[in-house]
Scaffold this motif. Sequence first.
Motif, PDB file in Angstrom:
ATOM      1  N   LYS A  13      46.489  39.651  34.314  1.00 24.66           N
ATOM      2  CA  LYS A  13      46.483  39.001  35.977  1.00 24.66           C
ATOM      3  C   LYS A  13      46.440  37.681  35.896  1.00 24.66           C
ATOM      4  CE  LYS A  13      43.390  41.542  36.849  1.00 24.66           C
ATOM      5  NZ  LYS A  13      42.230  42.558  35.994  1.00 24.66           N
ATOM      6  N   THR A  31      39.254  37.834  43.256  1.00 20.39           N
ATOM      7  CA  THR A  31      38.303  37.896  43.759  1.00 20.39           C
ATOM      8  C   THR A  31      36.918  37.066  42.613  1.00 20.39           C
ATOM      9  OG1 THR A  31      38.352  40.622  42.793  1.00 20.39           O
ATOM     10  CG2 THR A  31      38.699  39.615  45.245  1.00 20.39           C
ATOM     11  N   ARG A  36      32.873  33.549  39.999  1.00 19.05           N
ATOM     12  CA  ARG A  36      32.486  33.340  39.284  1.00 19.05           C
ATOM     13  C   ARG A  36      32.005  31.399  39.976  1.00 19.05           C
ATOM     14  NH1 ARG A  36      36.342  36.212  36.773  1.00 19.05           N
ATOM     15  NH2 ARG A  36      38.027  34.631  36.433  1.00 19.05           N
ATOM     16  N   ASP A  57      29.803  45.074  34.974  1.00 20.48           N
ATOM     17  CA  ASP A  57      29.450  46.191  36.265  1.00 20.48           C
ATOM     18  C   ASP A  57      30.236  45.160  37.984  1.00 20.48           C
ATOM     19  OD1 ASP A  57      28.397  47.904  34.806  1.00 20.48           O
ATOM     20  OD2 ASP A  57      26.435  47.394  35.235  1.00 20.48           O
ATOM     21  N   GLN A  92      37.279  50.217  48.375  1.00 19.11           N
ATOM     22  CA  GLN A  92      38.125  48.682  48.783  1.00 19.11           C
ATOM     23  C   GLN A  92      39.613  49.319  48.847  1.00 19.11           C
ATOM     24  OE1 GLN A  92      37.394  46.204  45.441  1.00 19.11           O
ATOM     25  NE2 GLN A  92      35.681  46.780  45.458  1.00 19.11           N
ATOM     26  N   ARG A 144      33.653  46.903  31.108  1.00 19.66           N
ATOM     27  CA  ARG A 144      34.498  46.592  32.311  1.00 19.66           C
ATOM     28  C   ARG A 144      35.932  47.577  32.216  1.00 19.66           C
ATOM     29  NH1 ARG A 144      34.983  40.240  30.450  1.00 19.66           N
ATOM     30  NH2 ARG A 144      37.050  40.483  31.058  1.00 19.66           N
TER      31      ARG A 144
HETATM   32  P1  ADP Z   1      38.838  40.877  34.336  1.00 21.59           P
HETATM   33  O1  ADP Z   1      39.481  41.873  35.003  1.00 21.59           O
HETATM   34  O2  ADP Z   1      39.141  40.705  33.104  1.00 21.59           O
HETATM   35  O3  ADP Z   1      37.642  41.677  34.331  1.00 21.59           O
HETATM   36  P2  ADP Z   1      37.842  39.542  37.418  1.00 21.59           P
HETATM   37  O4  ADP Z   1      38.132  37.667  37.020  1.00 21.59           O
HETATM   38  O5  ADP Z   1      38.937  39.846  37.728  1.00 21.59           O
HETATM   39  O6  ADP Z   1      37.974  39.846  35.035  1.00 21.59           O
HETATM   40  O7  ADP Z   1      36.700  40.210  37.835  1.00 21.59           O
HETATM   41  C1  ADP Z   1      35.363  39.613  36.915  1.00 21.59           C
HETATM   42  C2  ADP Z   1      33.794  40.175  37.910  1.00 21.59           C
HETATM   43  O8  ADP Z   1      33.939  39.809  38.951  1.00 21.59           O
HETATM   44  C3  ADP Z   1      34.247  41.518  37.324  1.00 21.59           C
HETATM   45  O9  ADP Z   1      33.477  42.630  36.001  1.00 21.59           O
HETATM   46  C4  ADP Z   1      33.391  42.410  38.273  1.00 21.59           C
HETATM   47  O10 ADP Z   1      31.878  42.218  37.699  1.00 21.59           O
HETATM   48  C5  ADP Z   1      33.830  41.308  39.045  1.00 21.59           C
HETATM   49  N1  ADP Z   1      34.424  41.652  40.125  1.00 21.59           N
HETATM   50  C6  ADP Z   1      35.860  40.836  40.373  1.00 21.59           C
HETATM   51  N2  ADP Z   1      36.144  41.478  41.506  1.00 21.59           N
HETATM   52  C7  ADP Z   1      35.297  42.549  42.174  1.00 21.59           C
HETATM   53  C8  ADP Z   1      36.111  43.514  43.027  1.00 21.59           C
HETATM   54  N3  ADP Z   1      37.405  43.474  44.189  1.00 21.59           N
HETATM   55  N4  ADP Z   1      34.604  44.308  43.073  1.00 21.59           N
HETATM   56  C9  ADP Z   1      33.614  44.493  41.928  1.00 21.59           C
HETATM   57  N5  ADP Z   1      33.932  43.396  41.658  1.00 21.59           N
HETATM   58  C10 ADP Z   1      34.764  42.713  41.390  1.00 21.59           C
END
Ligand code: ADP
Length: 191
Positions: A13, A31, A36, A57, A92, A144
């Motif tokens: 992505k 997000t 991060r 989580d 969401q 995840r």
């Molecule tokens: P990936 O898709 O590789 O898991 P992301 O960078 O999109 O990586 O997300 C990393 C982490 O950030 C998720 O595992 C979650 O803990 C948190 N996170 C990101 N976006 C959201 C969201 N929209 N709702 C809840 N948690 C989120």
Amino acid sequence: MIGIIFGPPGSGKGTQAGRIEKEFHLKHLSTGKILRDEVAMATPIGKQVGRKMAAGDLVPDDLIVDIVRRRLPEAESGSGVLLDGFPRTVAQARALDAMLAGEGHRVDFVIALDVPEAELVSRILHRAAIEGRADDTREAIEERMHEYRKLTEAVLDHYRKQGVRVEVVNGLGRPDEVFERVRNAIGLSSG
Ligand code: ADP
């Protein structure tokens, strides 16, 4: 224009989002990256979510919806927004739809990257060796994937039911090859 780039962890992505952003002049809102950064800067939000993220989580819906609510207006001031990592639950998605409806907008397209699970795990473990993300351990990766199947896949059906065009794109191959498919899919759904 409001687009969503969608797919399981490791589906590419972020890589595709960077290319879509340039080609279609959309503002990329990730997000995962926002969270991060909060963790890295040890902000109050970062302290609240760090442990959850590292375990793989999802963070609470309210928290992430607030973050998007604050950032969306500025991102929308350009020619459009590409959401990455949001919405990740049907709650969401409903919150996003309501925010957009308030301004007479709606989601224009969803690009869903499709990659087999064995390939996802091997990509993430490879990335872990390079980037060292806290949630790129075998345990957190499994969690995840589990969250994705349990909560996130339903977001696609939510948008299909709304009549939003959901384009499933094969995410296997070199980033250039995948982007070629992504570009065609966006052309189809927005043109
Ligand atoms: P990936 O898709 O590789 O898991 P992301 O960078 O999109 O990586 O997300 C990393 C982490 O950030 C998720 O595992 C979650 O803990 C948190 N996170 C990101 N976006 C959201 C969201 N929209 N709702 C809840 N948690 C989120």
